[in-house]
Scaffold this motif. Structure first.
Motif, short mmCIF file in Angstrom:
data_model
loop_
_atom_site.label_atom_id
_atom_site.label_comp_id
_atom_site.label_asym_id
_atom_site.label_seq_id
_atom_site.Cartn_x
_atom_site.Cartn_y
_atom_site.Cartn_z
N CYS A 87 1.42 25.85 -25.57
CA CYS A 87 1.69 25.88 -24.14
C CYS A 87 1.83 27.34 -23.71
CB CYS A 87 2.99 25.11 -23.83
SG CYS A 87 2.71 23.34 -23.59
N CYS B 143 -2.47 21.95 -25.34
CA CYS B 143 -1.37 21.82 -26.31
C CYS B 143 -0.77 20.43 -26.29
CB CYS B 143 -0.30 22.87 -26.04
SG CYS B 143 1.21 22.63 -27.01
N CYS B 144 -0.22 20.04 -25.12
CA CYS B 144 0.45 18.73 -25.10
C CYS B 144 0.36 18.09 -23.72
CB CYS B 144 1.91 18.89 -25.53
SG CYS B 144 2.86 19.99 -24.48
N CYS C 219 7.51 21.94 -23.55
CA CYS C 219 6.45 21.62 -24.51
C CYS C 219 6.94 20.56 -25.49
CB CYS C 219 6.04 22.88 -25.26
SG CYS C 219 4.82 22.56 -26.55
N LYS C 220 6.07 19.59 -25.76
CA LYS C 220 6.47 18.49 -26.66
C LYS C 220 6.74 18.97 -28.07
CE LYS C 220 4.19 14.60 -24.44
NZ LYS C 220 2.90 13.91 -24.34
N ARG C 221 6.26 20.16 -28.41
CA ARG C 221 6.47 20.68 -29.77
C ARG C 221 7.73 21.54 -29.89
NH1 ARG C 221 2.00 17.95 -30.57
NH2 ARG C 221 0.12 18.65 -29.50
N SER D 48 3.26 25.41 -30.99
CA SER D 48 3.12 25.17 -29.55
C SER D 48 2.09 26.14 -28.97
CB SER D 48 4.47 25.36 -28.86
OG SER D 48 4.28 25.60 -27.48
ZN LIG Z 1 2.99 22.20 -25.58
#
Ligand SMILES: [Zn+2]
Length: 495
Positions: free
Chosen positions: A435, A440-441, A367-369, A433
């Motif tokens: 995800c 989410c991303c 996840c990018k977060r 996040s």
């Molecule tokens: Zn994410």
């Protein structure tokens, strides 16, 4: 229990562990036939001597049935040999070894599945026998290689991780091996010195040779015949020189033999890495140190790293071995490439890892977060980075670093309830996040999607790894030719 089974097998030193063959019906049968023809007897004549029909002798010789002990004695007496002669599992000559090999292969499930005729090996000319044996060997190798697909690799990874999770990533058998080795070299605390490391090699009878032409696909090469261990003297990766040396020695300490399949290869690698870390950060020293840090509410990966003089990655990974067993803390660990793909991951704290439909994590996008991703965007590479992350499974606190070279980040974290013991808990950095929810991303925001969907055509950059199978060979990814020519070149070196 892959890891524990293999460790036990390696230390028990049983016949089975060393791969010694035992006499089976086929090898006994072939020996009966050998001594019968040597004595110039027909099936009928031998049968007459022990009061059996010729067909019964034939059944025994073809390995279809194992003779009872009494029968074995009668046969030995009739042939003028001992029962030990008949039970000896080694082939009497090269021809018989080949016959046994082909015979056994013909009985294998693989050969049976091909529905080919059963060949009588006895009457075959030598070249035909050699050709069949060669083809059988090649077929077995090819089938085994084909099995090592990315799916297979992911399955094995998942099984291993599952086992690590149930054990809190702590393997008492390997800790004991490390303890024994350290006792033997007279280790009495503190960081393991370069000299003590060399002492372990010495103890195993290995001499160390630092060279500049180590095969590029290896980190160390052992000449097991002459007990020489080759390492690179100009390691540009900035790795701890003890780490490669100890990982290479770990396989010898654990009695690893050439891996039969990808699962064994991976298991051995996990065991060797574990043992190397357990030698550099001994449980007897690192565990009390962490317990003191917990008491003072100042646990930090950097602290562990600095006391034992290891890399951040080694310290972070070793922390996961000890955190649950000695501190009662559930943890997670991630090594993530700057592109976002997960290279290594471990958790027993419920952090929602990205998974593919088979449950595999390696190769998935984090996840990018997540802290392991956000740390790649932080300009300051010298200070430790801390972050709270809200996830569907609760809030986690993580600490992370980008490794030298900048390609990978390593992060370690715990659920919110346990953050009180860590340095960096006062951080104000926070991320959310959602995800695995794609919104989410993974999905473009609605406003952008509405504008650009159908109005863009990206040309994809192909990831070679996406299409490649797991590298073939006994040691996947290693260029054997390079290794053999290297050993050839150095085996004549002056001491
Ligand atoms: Zn994410």
């Amino acid at each position: 229990m892959v890891i524990t089974t293999r460790v036990r097998r390696a230390t028990e030193d049983s016949d089975e562990a060393r791969g010694q063959p035992t006499a089976d019906a086929l090898s006994i049968g072939r020996r009966i036939r050998h001594f019968r023809t040597e004595a110039g007897l027909t099936l009928g004549e031998l049968g007459e001597r022990i009061g059996r029909a010729p067909s019964q002798i034939s059944v025994l010789e073809n390995g279809k049935r194992e003779p009872a002990l009494g029968q074995l004695r009668d046969l030995a007496t009739a042939l003028g040999v001992t029962t030990d002669d008949l039970l000896d599992p080694s082939p009497v000559d090269a021809r018989q070894a080949l016959e046994l090999e082909v015979e056994r292969n013909q009985m294998s499930p693989l050969y049976t599945s091909l529905h080919l005729p059963h060949v009588k090996v006895k009457s075959l000319p030598q070249d035909a026998l050699e050709a069949i044996a060669g083809l059988q060997r090649q077929l077995t190798t090819m089938v085994r290689r084909r099995a090592a697909t990315p799916e297979e690799a992911r399955r094995v990874n998942r099984t291993l991780r599952e086992q690590m999770r149930t054990q809190g990533n702590h393997f008492p058998e390997l800790e004991k091996v490390a303890r024994d080795v350290l006792t033997r070299i007279g280790y009495d605390g503190g960081p393991l010195s370069q000299r003590q490391t060399a002492g372990i090699a010495d103890h195993l009878g290995y001499s160390l040779h630092y060279v500049s032409d180590l095969p590029s696909t290896t980190r160390a090469v052992a000449d097991t015949k002459n007990k020489r261990l080759y390492l690179s003297h100009d390691d540009v990766t900035g790795h701890d020189p003890r780490s490669h040396l100890l990982t290479a020695l770990a396989s010898h300490i654990l009695g690893h033999s050439a891996p039969a399949d990808y699962e064994e290869f991976l298991t051995q690698r996990v065991e060797a890495n574990y043992l190397a870390a357990a030698l550099m950060l001994p449980e007897s020293e690192a565990a009390p140190l962490l317990q003191r840090a917990k008491k003072n509410r100042e646990i930090s990966v950097e602290g562990l790293r600095d006391v034992f003089g290891v890399s951040y990655e080694t310290a972070a990974h070793r922390f996961t071995n000890l955190a649950t067993a000695h501190l009662g803390l559930p943890v997670h660990f991630m090594k993530v490439h700057s592109s976002g793909t997960v290279h290594k991951a471990y958790s027993n704290d419920g952090l929602p890892f990205p998974t593919d439909p088979l449950g595999a994590i390696e190769g998935q996008y984090a996840c990018k977060r997540f802290t392991s991703r956000t740390v790649h965007r932080v300009a300051d590479r010298f200070s430790p980075y801390f972050q709270y992350t809200d996830t569907p499974n609760g809030t986690y606190w993580c600490t992370a670093r980008v490794l030298p070279g900048g390609d990978f980040s390593v992060s370690v974290g715990v659920p919110f309830a346990h953050v009180g013991w860590f340095e960096g808990r006062e951080t104000t950095k926070r991320s959310a996040s959602h995800c695995p929810d794609p919104a989410c991303c993974r999905q473009a925001p609605d406003d952008l999607a509405q504008k650009w969907e159908g109005a863009s055509w990206p040309s994809a950059r192909t990831h070679a790894s996406l299409l490649a199978a797991v590298p073939p060979g006994v040691f996947p990814g290693v260029d054997t030719t390079e290794v053999y020519t290297f050993l050839e070149r150095h085996s004549s070196d002056e001491e």
